[in-house]
Design a protein around this motif. Sequence first.
Motif, PDB file in Angstrom:
ATOM      1  N   PRO A  73       1.025  -1.221  -0.044  1.00 36.84           N
ATOM      2  CA  PRO A  73       0.046   0.008  -0.134  1.00 36.84           C
ATOM      3  C   PRO A  73       0.750   1.225  -0.118  1.00 36.84           C
ATOM      4  CG  PRO A  73       0.030  -1.090   2.247  1.00 36.84           C
ATOM      5  CD  PRO A  73       0.688  -2.143   1.161  1.00 36.84           C
ATOM      6  N   THR A  74       0.676   2.017  -1.028  1.00 37.75           N
ATOM      7  CA  THR A  74       1.703   3.002  -1.237  1.00 37.75           C
ATOM      8  C   THR A  74       0.716   4.432  -1.397  1.00 37.75           C
ATOM      9  OG1 THR A  74       3.190   1.604  -2.455  1.00 37.75           O
ATOM     10  CG2 THR A  74       3.278   3.981  -2.831  1.00 37.75           C
ATOM     11  N   ALA A  75       1.229   5.547  -0.684  1.00 37.29           N
ATOM     12  CA  ALA A  75       0.735   6.902  -0.455  1.00 37.29           C
ATOM     13  C   ALA A  75       1.177   7.800  -1.830  1.00 37.29           C
ATOM     14  CB  ALA A  75       1.246   7.713   0.497  1.00 37.29           C
ATOM     15  N   PRO A  76      -0.120   8.280  -2.365  1.00 37.55           N
ATOM     16  CA  PRO A  76       0.018   9.030  -3.845  1.00 37.55           C
ATOM     17  C   PRO A  76       0.854  10.340  -3.416  1.00 37.55           C
ATOM     18  CG  PRO A  76      -2.065   9.336  -3.084  1.00 37.55           C
ATOM     19  CD  PRO A  76      -1.465   8.219  -2.015  1.00 37.55           C
ATOM     20  N   PRO A  77       1.413  11.218  -4.263  1.00 35.10           N
ATOM     21  CA  PRO A  77       2.247  12.516  -3.936  1.00 35.10           C
ATOM     22  C   PRO A  77       1.355  13.291  -3.067  1.00 35.10           C
ATOM     23  CG  PRO A  77       2.477  11.911  -6.213  1.00 35.10           C
ATOM     24  CD  PRO A  77       1.526  10.879  -5.869  1.00 35.10           C
ATOM     25  N   TRP A  78       0.178  13.655  -3.282  1.00 32.10           N
ATOM     26  CA  TRP A  78      -0.747  14.658  -2.392  1.00 32.10           C
ATOM     27  C   TRP A  78      -0.702  14.115  -1.056  1.00 32.10           C
ATOM     28  CZ3 TRP A  78      -4.832  12.697   0.106  1.00 32.10           C
ATOM     29  CH2 TRP A  78      -5.509  11.585  -0.298  1.00 32.10           C
ATOM     30  N   ARG A 130       0.160  19.658  -4.427  1.00 30.89           N
ATOM     31  CA  ARG A 130      -1.183  19.953  -4.008  1.00 30.89           C
ATOM     32  C   ARG A 130      -1.997  18.989  -4.595  1.00 30.89           C
ATOM     33  NH1 ARG A 130      -1.991  25.437  -1.961  1.00 30.89           N
ATOM     34  NH2 ARG A 130      -0.057  26.588  -2.094  1.00 30.89           N
ATOM     35  N   ARG A 131      -3.112  18.572  -4.082  1.00 27.10           N
ATOM     36  CA  ARG A 131      -4.255  17.902  -4.868  1.00 27.10           C
ATOM     37  C   ARG A 131      -4.854  18.640  -5.790  1.00 27.10           C
ATOM     38  NH1 ARG A 131      -8.193  12.940  -3.087  1.00 27.10           N
ATOM     39  NH2 ARG A 131      -7.714  11.694  -4.959  1.00 27.10           N
ATOM     40  N   LEU A 156      -1.385  16.244 -11.483  1.00 27.77           N
ATOM     41  CA  LEU A 156      -2.359  16.390 -10.580  1.00 27.77           C
ATOM     42  C   LEU A 156      -2.094  16.080  -9.325  1.00 27.77           C
ATOM     43  CD1 LEU A 156      -5.377  15.096 -12.684  1.00 27.77           C
ATOM     44  CD2 LEU A 156      -5.065  17.418 -12.011  1.00 27.77           C
ATOM     45  N   GLY A 157      -0.804  15.366  -9.032  1.00 23.98           N
ATOM     46  CA  GLY A 157      -0.388  14.881  -7.808  1.00 23.98           C
ATOM     47  C   GLY A 157      -0.998  13.685  -7.332  1.00 23.98           C
TER      48      GLY A 157
END
Length: 285
Positions: free
Chosen positions: A152-157, A169-170, A240-241
Amino acid sequence: MTGTVATRTWQDHTWFGFLLVGLAFALWLPEARQRRVRRWWFIYVAGIFVYTLLRAYADEAGAPVRVAYPISFDRWLFFGTDPTLWLQHRFFDPRDIGLLDYLAVATHWSFFVAPHALAVGVFVLQRRHFPRFALLTVGTMWLGLILFFVVPTAPPWFASEVGELAGVRRIMDYVGGSIHGSAYSSLYAALGEPNSVAAMPSIHMAVTFAMYLWGRRHLPRFAPLLLAYCAVMAVSLVYLGEHYVADLLAGMACAVAAWLAAVRFAPELIEPPRLPADTGSRRLS
């Protein structure tokens, strides 16, 4: 099943989603026994629906949420520069939502329409190939689902919110809020909130690239257009992040693996022509 994906019904009552799958299977069982291509619609719809159900639990399986490794990979790939930060610093102004922002979000949201529109087109115009398309799309998603559980991996935002990638920013929140805040919040609650850390791989990129792989073989005239769509989707997701480049590459790898499996194992069905009722009666007589 399709209708409940865009609502919170299956989230508020988990049993309801699995009950729908069981009821749908029971209703489709007589059709599944026939050698008709349309029975693959059950595999297509139920496969995506069950994927959606299980995706909501992927971040609760016990594996730790990863944040840092895709940041490091992207910076290594781009010689120390983070592509999301680079794009947003040059093209995004939160005080002035521009055409680029709307186009990027529209590209992102097109994912919820384009693959299914192509599925209908394949079924109508290239019906014997529909089993292969169904297996390709569902297989791509399920390969991604496995990674959702494992890493499980967090997105950039999300990484920005926890202080790992400050400044991202999202953009989707800004655009959605400028269009219709409450409608956007409801839609995101149904499609995004069930698992905010299902970023590796990017299913948006995976399915979009799977469409291109399909086009190369079965729709060669449209393959350049589908490849351009892949490129626009990739840039939009990073800008878009929503995803790292690492997520995009992993999604493309899932699509390639699913395509190889679909080519080898999915049947190309040609339905036998049906005889008119009176012809059948004369033959029997």
